[in-house]
Design an enzyme around this catalytic site. Structure first.
Site, short mmCIF file in Angstrom:
data_model
loop_
_atom_site.label_atom_id
_atom_site.label_comp_id
_atom_site.label_asym_id
_atom_site.label_seq_id
_atom_site.Cartn_x
_atom_site.Cartn_y
_atom_site.Cartn_z
N GLN A 1 3.06 10.15 1.16
CA GLN A 1 4.33 9.45 1.30
C GLN A 1 5.17 9.99 0.06
O GLN A 1 6.43 9.63 0.03
CB GLN A 1 4.43 8.05 1.39
CG GLN A 1 3.81 7.37 2.49
CD GLN A 1 3.61 6.10 2.52
OE1 GLN A 1 2.40 5.54 2.07
NE2 GLN A 1 4.53 5.24 3.02
N GLY B 1 0.89 -1.19 0.04
CA GLY B 1 -0.07 -0.02 0.06
C GLY B 1 0.86 1.22 0.08
O GLY B 1 2.03 1.19 0.34
N CYS C 1 6.81 0.50 7.57
CA CYS C 1 6.44 1.36 6.46
C CYS C 1 7.36 1.62 5.62
O CYS C 1 8.47 1.70 6.09
CB CYS C 1 6.03 2.64 7.44
SG CYS C 1 5.48 3.95 6.59
N LEU C 2 6.87 1.99 4.43
CA LEU C 2 7.80 2.53 3.19
C LEU C 2 8.71 3.55 3.74
O LEU C 2 9.79 4.05 2.80
CB LEU C 2 7.11 2.51 1.89
CG LEU C 2 6.44 1.09 1.42
CD1 LEU C 2 5.63 1.37 0.24
CD2 LEU C 2 7.50 0.36 0.70
N HIS D 1 -2.41 7.39 7.17
CA HIS D 1 -1.19 8.49 6.53
C HIS D 1 -2.07 9.84 6.00
O HIS D 1 -1.41 10.72 6.10
CB HIS D 1 -0.75 7.93 5.40
CG HIS D 1 0.63 6.76 5.64
ND1 HIS D 1 1.82 7.50 6.57
CD2 HIS D 1 1.05 5.66 5.49
CE1 HIS D 1 2.68 6.48 6.73
NE2 HIS D 1 2.04 5.34 5.80
N HIS E 1 -3.78 1.23 7.79
CA HIS E 1 -2.34 2.07 7.82
C HIS E 1 -2.48 3.19 6.71
O HIS E 1 -2.06 4.31 7.01
CB HIS E 1 -1.44 0.89 7.48
CG HIS E 1 -0.17 1.30 7.46
ND1 HIS E 1 1.03 0.87 8.41
CD2 HIS E 1 0.72 2.08 6.46
CE1 HIS E 1 2.07 1.55 7.99
NE2 HIS E 1 2.13 2.31 6.76
N GLU E 2 -3.05 2.96 5.52
CA GLU E 2 -3.07 4.02 4.74
C GLU E 2 -4.09 5.25 4.98
O GLU E 2 -3.28 6.14 4.62
CB GLU E 2 -3.09 3.41 3.38
CG GLU E 2 -2.57 2.07 2.72
CD GLU E 2 -0.96 2.38 2.97
OE1 GLU E 2 -0.40 3.25 2.78
OE2 GLU E 2 -0.26 1.21 2.78
C1 UDB Z 1 4.25 -2.29 3.38
N1 UDB Z 1 4.89 -4.53 3.47
O1 UDB Z 1 4.45 -2.37 1.92
F1 UDB Z 1 1.53 -9.20 6.52
F2 UDB Z 1 2.51 -10.66 2.21
C2 UDB Z 1 5.09 -3.03 4.16
C3 UDB Z 1 6.55 -3.02 3.88
C4 UDB Z 1 6.98 -1.54 4.68
C5 UDB Z 1 7.47 -3.87 4.96
C6 UDB Z 1 7.29 -3.06 2.56
C7 UDB Z 1 4.01 -5.48 4.18
O2 UDB Z 1 3.89 -5.30 5.43
N2 UDB Z 1 4.05 -6.37 3.46
C8 UDB Z 1 3.43 -7.95 3.94
C9 UDB Z 1 2.82 -7.76 5.05
C10 UDB Z 1 2.26 -9.11 5.36
C11 UDB Z 1 1.99 -10.03 4.42
C12 UDB Z 1 2.75 -9.95 3.13
C13 UDB Z 1 3.20 -8.71 2.83
N3 UDB Z 1 3.64 -1.17 3.91
C14 UDB Z 1 2.94 -0.27 3.29
C15 UDB Z 1 3.28 1.30 3.63
O3 UDB Z 1 4.35 1.56 4.36
N4 UDB Z 1 2.36 2.14 3.46
O4 UDB Z 1 2.05 3.16 3.94
C16 UDB Z 1 3.49 -1.44 5.47
C17 UDB Z 1 2.30 -2.50 5.76
C18 UDB Z 1 2.29 -2.53 7.41
C19 UDB Z 1 0.83 -2.81 7.54
C20 UDB Z 1 0.04 -2.60 6.48
C21 UDB Z 1 0.94 -1.74 5.42
ZN ZN Z 2 2.96 3.46 5.87
#
Ligand code: UDB
Ligand code: ZN
Length: 184
Positions: free
Chosen positions: A65, A60, A110-111, A157, A153-154
């Protein structure tokens, strides 16, 4: 295309602002931004593209961001049954939620946050989200499991809230009342 260089990091003021509603129908510019955000999350989950451009595999992304203080989010995530939620949304709003909570057993990242911050992040187990999609259609989504966590989470933000704001300061892994662990 968007890369990690376009993503602002923790401490950037954009991450602490309440983002502006987007007028609908969306302008071509807003639609282009949102399409690029969705492309980023899709690209970042493609191992070849992610490796080539050094992308973290994102599920997401919210416009603040990429330093755009507008209420737009992109999500590309599967639920436990393999159902794909892949969408760019304008003005998403949680219109109802469960009392029951859930949380990722591994905690969240979080990215926009380069270091790991340990602890449970309590979320609502089930939410209903209303939004406008890229075609200008009003949509209503009923979500649970990992998709519900990503949307919360999004949407946080868009309100200047970071995941670690929700972590219990005294005991990061304190039991979450009425909470079910989710194994992402
Ligand atoms: C992410 N990805 O994209 F439970 F298959 C995170 C990152 C920061 C580690 C890249 C993630 O949590 N992937 C994941 C989780 C699982 C199962 C799976 C893959 N974000 C997005 C972001 O920062 N958006 O602002 C953070 C996530 C934390 C909880 C939801 C979004
Ligand atoms: Zn985030």
């Amino acid at each position: 295309m968007l890369t990690m260089d376009d993503i602002v990091r923790d401490g950037h003021p954009s991450l602490r602002k309440v983002a502006e509603e987007v007028p609908v129908p969306a302008s071509d510019e807003d639609k282009k931004t949102l399409t690029q955000m969705l492309e980023f999350v899709i690209n970042s989950q493609n191992p070849e593209i992610a490796k080539k451009y050094g992308l973290r595999p994102g599920i997401g992304l919210a416009a603040p961001q990429i330093n755009i203080s507008k209420r737009m989010i992109a999500v590309h995530v599967q639920d436990e049954k393999g159902k794909l939620y892949s969408c760019g949304l304008l003005n998403p709003k949680i219109i109802s939620h469960s009392i029951e909570r859930s949380y990722l057993a591994t905690g969240e990242g979080c990215l926009s946050v380069d270091e790991a911050i340990p602890g449970y992040v309590p979320r609502y187990a089930r939410i209903t989200v209303k939004a406008t999609d890229l075609d200008g259609k009003e949509v209503k989504l009923r979500l649970k499991g990992l998709p519900a966590i990503v949307f919360q989470h999004e949407i946080d933000h868009l309100n200047g809230i970071m995941f670690y704001d929700h972590i219990n300061k005294d005991n990061p892994f304190a039991d979450i009342e009425d909470g079910t662990a989710i194994n992402g």
